[in-house]
Each structure stands twice: as C-alpha cells, then as structure tokens.
Design a protein around this motif. Structure first.
Motif, mmCIF file in Angstrom:
data_model
loop_
_atom_site.group_PDB
_atom_site.id
_atom_site.type_symbol
_atom_site.label_atom_id
_atom_site.label_comp_id
_atom_site.label_asym_id
_atom_site.label_seq_id
_atom_site.Cartn_x
_atom_site.Cartn_y
_atom_site.Cartn_z
ATOM 1 N N VAL A 17 62.247 93.183 -32.870
ATOM 2 C CA VAL A 17 62.874 92.230 -33.790
ATOM 3 C C VAL A 17 62.071 90.935 -33.823
ATOM 4 O O VAL A 17 61.789 90.393 -34.906
ATOM 5 N N ASN A 18 61.670 90.418 -32.655
ATOM 6 C CA ASN A 18 60.883 89.176 -32.613
ATOM 7 C C ASN A 18 59.551 89.330 -33.341
ATOM 8 O O ASN A 18 59.125 88.418 -34.062
ATOM 9 N N ASP A 19 58.887 90.466 -33.157
ATOM 10 C CA ASP A 19 57.618 90.699 -33.853
ATOM 11 C C ASP A 19 57.807 90.709 -35.365
ATOM 12 O O ASP A 19 57.001 90.132 -36.109
ATOM 13 N N LEU A 20 58.869 91.369 -35.829
ATOM 14 C CA LEU A 20 59.115 91.435 -37.266
ATOM 15 C C LEU A 20 59.478 90.074 -37.842
ATOM 16 O O LEU A 20 59.051 89.723 -38.944
ATOM 17 N N VAL A 21 60.248 89.289 -37.095
ATOM 18 C CA VAL A 21 60.604 87.947 -37.564
ATOM 19 C C VAL A 21 59.356 87.067 -37.606
ATOM 20 O O VAL A 21 59.161 86.306 -38.559
ATOM 21 N N ASP A 22 58.493 87.181 -36.610
ATOM 22 C CA ASP A 22 57.241 86.414 -36.608
ATOM 23 C C ASP A 22 56.335 86.830 -37.768
ATOM 24 O O ASP A 22 55.674 85.990 -38.384
ATOM 25 N N GLU A 23 56.316 88.117 -38.051
ATOM 26 C CA GLU A 23 55.455 88.646 -39.114
ATOM 27 C C GLU A 23 55.976 88.295 -40.506
ATOM 28 O O GLU A 23 55.220 87.871 -41.372
ATOM 29 N N PHE A 24 57.278 88.484 -40.733
ATOM 30 C CA PHE A 24 57.830 88.355 -42.077
ATOM 31 C C PHE A 24 58.737 87.145 -42.277
ATOM 32 O O PHE A 24 58.836 86.640 -43.392
ATOM 33 N N GLY A 25 59.438 86.719 -41.246
ATOM 34 C CA GLY A 25 60.490 85.716 -41.404
ATOM 35 C C GLY A 25 61.785 86.419 -41.805
ATOM 36 O O GLY A 25 61.776 87.549 -42.289
ATOM 37 N N TRP A 26 62.910 85.749 -41.608
ATOM 38 C CA TRP A 26 64.215 86.371 -41.866
ATOM 39 C C TRP A 26 64.404 86.740 -43.333
ATOM 40 O O TRP A 26 64.916 87.807 -43.646
ATOM 41 N N GLU A 27 64.002 85.849 -44.229
ATOM 42 C CA GLU A 27 64.248 86.088 -45.656
ATOM 43 C C GLU A 27 63.484 87.310 -46.157
ATOM 44 O O GLU A 27 64.041 88.174 -46.826
ATOM 45 N N LYS A 60 65.513 102.151 -39.273
ATOM 46 C CA LYS A 60 64.759 101.442 -40.312
ATOM 47 C C LYS A 60 63.913 100.326 -39.716
ATOM 48 O O LYS A 60 62.767 100.119 -40.123
ATOM 49 N N VAL A 61 64.468 99.590 -38.761
ATOM 50 C CA VAL A 61 63.732 98.498 -38.120
ATOM 51 C C VAL A 61 62.561 99.055 -37.318
ATOM 52 O O VAL A 61 61.436 98.544 -37.402
ATOM 53 N N GLU A 62 62.794 100.105 -36.567
ATOM 54 C CA GLU A 62 61.719 100.720 -35.790
ATOM 55 C C GLU A 62 60.622 101.275 -36.696
ATOM 56 O O GLU A 62 59.438 101.142 -36.405
ATOM 57 N N TYR A 63 61.020 101.884 -37.801
ATOM 58 C CA TYR A 63 60.051 102.430 -38.751
ATOM 59 C C TYR A 63 59.182 101.320 -39.338
ATOM 60 O O TYR A 63 57.955 101.456 -39.407
ATOM 61 N N LEU A 64 59.802 100.202 -39.732
ATOM 62 C CA LEU A 64 59.035 99.083 -40.289
ATOM 63 C C LEU A 64 58.079 98.514 -39.243
ATOM 64 O O LEU A 64 56.933 98.188 -39.554
ATOM 65 N N TRP A 65 58.519 98.418 -37.995
ATOM 66 C CA TRP A 65 57.660 97.891 -36.926
ATOM 67 C C TRP A 65 56.463 98.819 -36.701
ATOM 68 O O TRP A 65 55.329 98.354 -36.557
#
Length: 115
Positions: A17-27, A60-65
């Motif tokens: 989750v932290n990696d995805l937030v750093d990469e994309f941001g919440w929005e 879905k989150v794991e797949y996106l990561w």
C-alpha cells in the motif's frame, strides 16, 4: 519451500500500500482501483483494515503492485458463475393434510439443522 514462485511471498501488505501511494498518490490510486478506502478520507491504516477483510480488493491491489514493479503476474482465475435458483428451489410448498401428519412431528427447519 512452497512459495518460491510467489513474488508476493515475504512482502507485507503495508509495504504494498505504501509503495502504491508513493507511486500514484491516493487520488490516482483510487482511479486505478475503484474502492472507497482510497477515495473517502484515505489512510494506510484504514486501507489495510479493509484490504485484509476483502479478498477481491486485496487481489486488485496486489495485482497493481506486481504490474507496477514488473514482476510476474498471477494466472487469471477461471470465471465461476453460480447457477440461478429456480422458483422450485427457492419456494417451499406447505400443505396441511392428514398424509403429512408424520412430517409435523419433525422440528421446524430440521432439514437445515440436521435433526
């Protein structure tokens, strides 16, 4: 070693989750994965709580990561469709007659509780 081919082995959900937030941001993350924990007052803590309880969202989150980190993607799961219930399956006929007197001795919902 049963997890040697699993790229998620040893990776904590919090890191994902932290990696995805750093990469994309919440929005932007909420546009990639349309779930409310990324849209409405998002936080890592609330997202982790939701994702641990909701397998389809976690996948879905794991797949996106995995896709973001160019790691091997899991094989797609086969579509499982549940057969539609017919009216004969959903309705129970109750008739009061002398021939059904032996059935009246059974407890209510005996077929459910196994008694």
């Amino acid at each position: 070693m049963t997890q040697k081919n699993n790229p998620l082995h040893g990776i904590k959900l919090e890191k994902i989750v932290n990696d995805l937030v750093d990469e994309f941001g919440w929005e932007t993350l909420s546009t990639h994965i349309n779930i409310n924990c990324f849209k409405s007052n998002p936080s890592v803590k609330s997202s982790l709580k939701f994702l641990r309880r909701t397998p389809w969202a976690r996948e879905k989150v794991e797949y996106l990561w995995l896709k973001t980190n160019d790691l091997p993607l899991p094989t797609p799961k086969p579509f499982e469709s549940k057969p539609a219930q017919t009216t004969s399956q959903t309705s129970t006929k109750h008739s009061i007659s002398s021939s059904n007197s032996s059935q009246s001795d059974k407890p209510v919902n005996a077929h459910i509780w196994g008694k």
